[in-house]
Scaffold this motif. Structure first.
Motif, PDB file in Angstrom:
ATOM      1  N   MET A  30       1.154  -1.160  -0.102  1.00  0.00           N
ATOM      2  CA  MET A  30      -0.159  -0.421   0.406  1.00  0.00           C
ATOM      3  C   MET A  30       1.090   1.464  -0.532  1.00  0.00           C
ATOM      4  O   MET A  30       0.469   2.350   0.263  1.00  0.00           O
ATOM      5  N   GLY A  31       1.866   1.025  -0.910  1.00  0.00           N
ATOM      6  CA  GLY A  31       2.707   2.326  -0.612  1.00  0.00           C
ATOM      7  C   GLY A  31       4.056   2.109   0.276  1.00  0.00           C
ATOM      8  O   GLY A  31       4.216   1.074   1.540  1.00  0.00           O
ATOM      9  N   SER A  32       5.081   2.826   0.443  1.00  0.00           N
ATOM     10  CA  SER A  32       6.227   3.093   1.196  1.00  0.00           C
ATOM     11  C   SER A  32       6.733   4.569   1.308  1.00  0.00           C
ATOM     12  O   SER A  32       5.810   4.820   1.245  1.00  0.00           O
ATOM     13  N   GLY A  33       7.602   4.415   2.592  1.00  0.00           N
ATOM     14  CA  GLY A  33       8.063   6.473   3.157  1.00  0.00           C
ATOM     15  C   GLY A  33       8.265   6.675   1.727  1.00  0.00           C
ATOM     16  O   GLY A  33       9.150   6.280   0.153  1.00  0.00           O
ATOM     17  N   LEU A  34       8.660   7.680   1.377  1.00  0.00           N
ATOM     18  CA  LEU A  34       8.829   8.173  -0.212  1.00  0.00           C
ATOM     19  C   LEU A  34      10.168   7.932  -0.358  1.00  0.00           C
ATOM     20  O   LEU A  34      10.947   7.823  -2.317  1.00  0.00           O
ATOM     21  N   TRP A  35      11.559   8.161   0.502  1.00  0.00           N
ATOM     22  CA  TRP A  35      13.069   8.226   0.106  1.00  0.00           C
ATOM     23  C   TRP A  35      12.314   6.539  -0.235  1.00  0.00           C
ATOM     24  O   TRP A  35      13.429   5.564  -1.242  1.00  0.00           O
ATOM     25  N   THR A  36      12.148   5.134   0.074  1.00  0.00           N
ATOM     26  CA  THR A  36      12.037   4.330   0.083  1.00  0.00           C
ATOM     27  C   THR A  36      11.522   3.764  -1.946  1.00  0.00           C
ATOM     28  O   THR A  36      11.506   2.694  -1.940  1.00  0.00           O
ATOM     29  N   ALA A  37      10.267   4.617  -1.582  1.00  0.00           N
ATOM     30  CA  ALA A  37       9.655   5.051  -3.430  1.00  0.00           C
ATOM     31  C   ALA A  37      10.587   5.365  -4.452  1.00  0.00           C
ATOM     32  O   ALA A  37      10.426   4.738  -4.771  1.00  0.00           O
ATOM     33  N   ALA A  38      11.082   6.052  -3.480  1.00  0.00           N
ATOM     34  CA  ALA A  38      12.278   5.991  -4.725  1.00  0.00           C
ATOM     35  C   ALA A  38      13.451   5.165  -4.879  1.00  0.00           C
ATOM     36  O   ALA A  38      13.692   4.975  -6.001  1.00  0.00           O
ATOM     37  N   ALA A  39      13.965   4.659  -3.610  1.00  0.00           N
ATOM     38  CA  ALA A  39      15.024   3.257  -4.063  1.00  0.00           C
ATOM     39  C   ALA A  39      14.253   2.429  -4.991  1.00  0.00           C
ATOM     40  O   ALA A  39      15.116   1.880  -5.825  1.00  0.00           O
ATOM     41  N   ILE A  40      12.358   1.821  -5.113  1.00  0.00           N
ATOM     42  CA  ILE A  40      11.817   0.824  -5.857  1.00  0.00           C
ATOM     43  C   ILE A  40      12.348   1.273  -6.940  1.00  0.00           C
ATOM     44  O   ILE A  40      12.018   1.061  -7.546  1.00  0.00           O
ATOM     45  N   ASN A  41      12.079   3.477  -7.040  1.00  0.00           N
ATOM     46  CA  ASN A  41      11.553   2.938  -8.669  1.00  0.00           C
ATOM     47  C   ASN A  41      12.471   2.799  -9.706  1.00  0.00           C
ATOM     48  O   ASN A  41      13.219   2.907 -11.081  1.00  0.00           O
ATOM     49  N   LEU A  42      13.862   3.642  -8.766  1.00  0.00           N
ATOM     50  CA  LEU A  42      15.253   3.236  -9.663  1.00  0.00           C
ATOM     51  C   LEU A  42      15.612   1.620  -9.583  1.00  0.00           C
ATOM     52  O   LEU A  42      16.532   1.408  -9.904  1.00  0.00           O
ATOM     53  N   ASN A  43      15.443   1.094  -8.319  1.00  0.00           N
ATOM     54  CA  ASN A  43      15.631  -0.543  -8.723  1.00  0.00           C
ATOM     55  C   ASN A  43      14.715  -0.415 -10.313  1.00  0.00           C
ATOM     56  O   ASN A  43      15.606  -1.260 -10.683  1.00  0.00           O
ATOM     57  N   ASN A  44      13.305  -0.547  -9.923  1.00  0.00           N
ATOM     58  CA  ASN A  44      12.213  -0.768 -11.738  1.00  0.00           C
ATOM     59  C   ASN A  44      13.671  -0.401 -12.784  1.00  0.00           C
ATOM     60  O   ASN A  44      13.641  -0.891 -13.745  1.00  0.00           O
ATOM     61  N   TRP A  45      13.974   1.354 -12.978  1.00  0.00           N
ATOM     62  CA  TRP A  45      14.482   1.579 -13.981  1.00  0.00           C
ATOM     63  C   TRP A  45      15.647   1.057 -14.295  1.00  0.00           C
ATOM     64  O   TRP A  45      16.478   0.938 -15.178  1.00  0.00           O
ATOM     65  N   GLN A  46      16.498   1.128 -13.050  1.00  0.00           N
ATOM     66  CA  GLN A  46      18.120   0.775 -13.329  1.00  0.00           C
ATOM     67  C   GLN A  46      18.672  -0.627 -12.610  1.00  0.00           C
ATOM     68  O   GLN A  46      19.902  -1.110 -13.221  1.00  0.00           O
ATOM     69  N   GLY A  47      17.398  -1.435 -12.137  1.00  0.00           N
ATOM     70  CA  GLY A  47      17.882  -2.434 -11.477  1.00  0.00           C
ATOM     71  C   GLY A  47      18.482  -2.552 -10.510  1.00  0.00           C
ATOM     72  O   GLY A  47      19.276  -3.696  -9.532  1.00  0.00           O
ATOM     73  N   TRP A  48      19.044  -1.365  -9.548  1.00  0.00           N
ATOM     74  CA  TRP A  48      20.237  -1.140  -8.420  1.00  0.00           C
ATOM     75  C   TRP A  48      19.365  -1.716  -7.388  1.00  0.00           C
ATOM     76  O   TRP A  48      17.776  -1.990  -7.250  1.00  0.00           O
ATOM     77  N   ASN A  49      20.407  -2.188  -6.932  1.00  0.00           N
ATOM     78  CA  ASN A  49      19.439  -3.220  -5.076  1.00  0.00           C
ATOM     79  C   ASN A  49      19.110  -2.069  -4.409  1.00  0.00           C
ATOM     80  O   ASN A  49      19.573  -0.780  -4.452  1.00  0.00           O
ATOM     81  N   ILE A  50      17.662  -2.208  -3.458  1.00  0.00           N
ATOM     82  CA  ILE A  50      17.185  -1.108  -3.574  1.00  0.00           C
ATOM     83  C   ILE A  50      17.437  -0.845  -1.933  1.00  0.00           C
ATOM     84  O   ILE A  50      17.844   0.008  -1.440  1.00  0.00           O
ATOM     85  N   GLY A  51      18.594  -1.992  -1.080  1.00  0.00           N
ATOM     86  CA  GLY A  51      19.246  -1.552   0.211  1.00  0.00           C
ATOM     87  C   GLY A  51      20.425  -0.516   0.098  1.00  0.00           C
ATOM     88  O   GLY A  51      21.141   0.271   0.356  1.00  0.00           O
ATOM     89  N   ALA A  52      20.703  -0.768  -1.202  1.00  0.00           N
ATOM     90  CA  ALA A  52      21.748  -0.232  -1.401  1.00  0.00           C
ATOM     91  C   ALA A  52      21.528   1.557  -2.224  1.00  0.00           C
ATOM     92  O   ALA A  52      22.650   2.138  -1.494  1.00  0.00           O
ATOM     93  N   VAL A  53      20.766   0.948  -3.135  1.00  0.00           N
ATOM     94  CA  VAL A  53      20.102   3.155  -2.967  1.00  0.00           C
ATOM     95  C   VAL A  53      19.740   3.746  -1.773  1.00  0.00           C
ATOM     96  O   VAL A  53      20.402   5.270  -1.832  1.00  0.00           O
ATOM     97  N   LEU A  54      19.312   2.468  -1.002  1.00  0.00           N
ATOM     98  CA  LEU A  54      19.227   3.197   0.292  1.00  0.00           C
ATOM     99  C   LEU A  54      20.340   4.318   0.820  1.00  0.00           C
ATOM    100  O   LEU A  54      20.442   4.561   1.582  1.00  0.00           O
ATOM    101  N   PHE A  55      21.640   3.280   0.949  1.00  0.00           N
ATOM    102  CA  PHE A  55      22.620   3.474   1.592  1.00  0.00           C
ATOM    103  C   PHE A  55      23.441   4.294   1.335  1.00  0.00           C
ATOM    104  O   PHE A  55      23.897   5.485   1.694  1.00  0.00           O
ATOM    105  N   THR A  56      23.164   4.849  -0.296  1.00  0.00           N
ATOM    106  CA  THR A  56      23.405   6.236  -1.043  1.00  0.00           C
ATOM    107  C   THR A  56      23.022   7.135  -0.589  1.00  0.00           C
ATOM    108  O   THR A  56      23.591   8.022  -0.787  1.00  0.00           O
ATOM    109  N   PHE A  57      21.556   6.763  -1.051  1.00  0.00           N
ATOM    110  CA  PHE A  57      21.109   8.148  -0.239  1.00  0.00           C
ATOM    111  C   PHE A  57      21.568   8.465   1.528  1.00  0.00           C
ATOM    112  O   PHE A  57      21.127  10.042   1.431  1.00  0.00           O
ATOM    113  N   GLY A  58      21.479   7.441   2.263  1.00  0.00           N
ATOM    114  CA  GLY A  58      21.834   8.064   3.277  1.00  0.00           C
ATOM    115  C   GLY A  58      23.412   8.619   3.217  1.00  0.00           C
ATOM    116  O   GLY A  58      23.271   9.752   4.385  1.00  0.00           O
ATOM    117  N   VAL A  59      24.418   8.033   2.410  1.00  0.00           N
ATOM    118  CA  VAL A  59      25.415   8.300   2.729  1.00  0.00           C
ATOM    119  C   VAL A  59      25.757   9.891   2.197  1.00  0.00           C
ATOM    120  O   VAL A  59      25.749  11.255   2.486  1.00  0.00           O
TER     121      VAL A  59
END
Length: 192
Positions: A1-30
């Motif tokens: 039913m949806g997720s937080g916006l930062w996680t949603a951004a990671a999900i959409n990057l995963n769908n677009w580029q195939g990047w691992n959601i956890g790795a994207v969230l780590f990169t966002f965090g750094v």
């Protein structure tokens, strides 16, 4: 039913580029931890290292909980049950954010950003700081949507989070362990 916006951004990057959601969230965090240093106008090693360590564990546990919720079949529950669980989850993490922002020990960089924005830039307004912190993931999700034609991870709970995070955090500041007061601090430049 949806997720937080930062996680949603990671999900959409995963769908677009195939990047691992956890790795994207780590990169966002750094990136967010580095942004926090810009916002406080000086280099703060303990803050930076603490936030990166927090992000490392957080991004790993997002992958663990994604697996757990998939294993539990949460996606097959009724729509009302999923809405309730998702919105209750948002409520719980907002209360948790209120508590640990007030404790101000080690925070996720996004939550530190909202604290910095709230007390240094928005005169204590939790809602304004939360909405401002959501601008980057909204931009990422829109760019991924334009590139793929799909917008994933955004639903009722995302809207609830966007509209309610600041309000719930502010409410929790007053009603959940109200004796715990904000001890937000930024080390002055000459002491850094």
């Amino acid at each position: 039913m949806g997720s937080g916006l930062w996680t949603a951004a990671a999900i959409n990057l995963n769908n677009w580029q195939g990047w691992n959601i956890g790795a994207v969230l780590f990169t966002f965090g750094v990136l967010n931890a580095l942004t926090n240093l810009i916002l406080i106008h000086h280099w703060d090693w303990p803050r930076l290292i603490g936030e990166i360590i927090y992000t490392l564990f957080f991004s790993y546990f997002v992958n663990v909980f994604t697996w757990l919720f998939t294993w539990l079949g949460l996606g097959n529950w009724s729509v009302l049950a999923r809405i309730f669980v998702s919105c209750f989850g948002v409520f719980c993490f907002c209360v948790a954010i209120s508590l640990y922002q007030r404790a101000n020990i080690i925070m996720h960089p996004n939550d530190d950003t909202t604290n910095i924005l709230r007390f240094l830039y928005f005169k204590g307004n939790a809602t304004a700081s939360q909405i401002t912190d959501f601008i980057p993931p909204i931009i990422v999700a829109i760019v991924a949507w334009i590139a793929t034609g799909k917008l994933l991870g955004i639903n009722v709970a995302t809207v609830f989070s966007f509209l309610g995070n600041g309000i719930i955090i502010s409410w929790a500041d007053q009603h959940v362990w109200p004796q715990l007061k904000h001890n937000f601090k930024v080390t002055p430049r000459e002491q850094a």
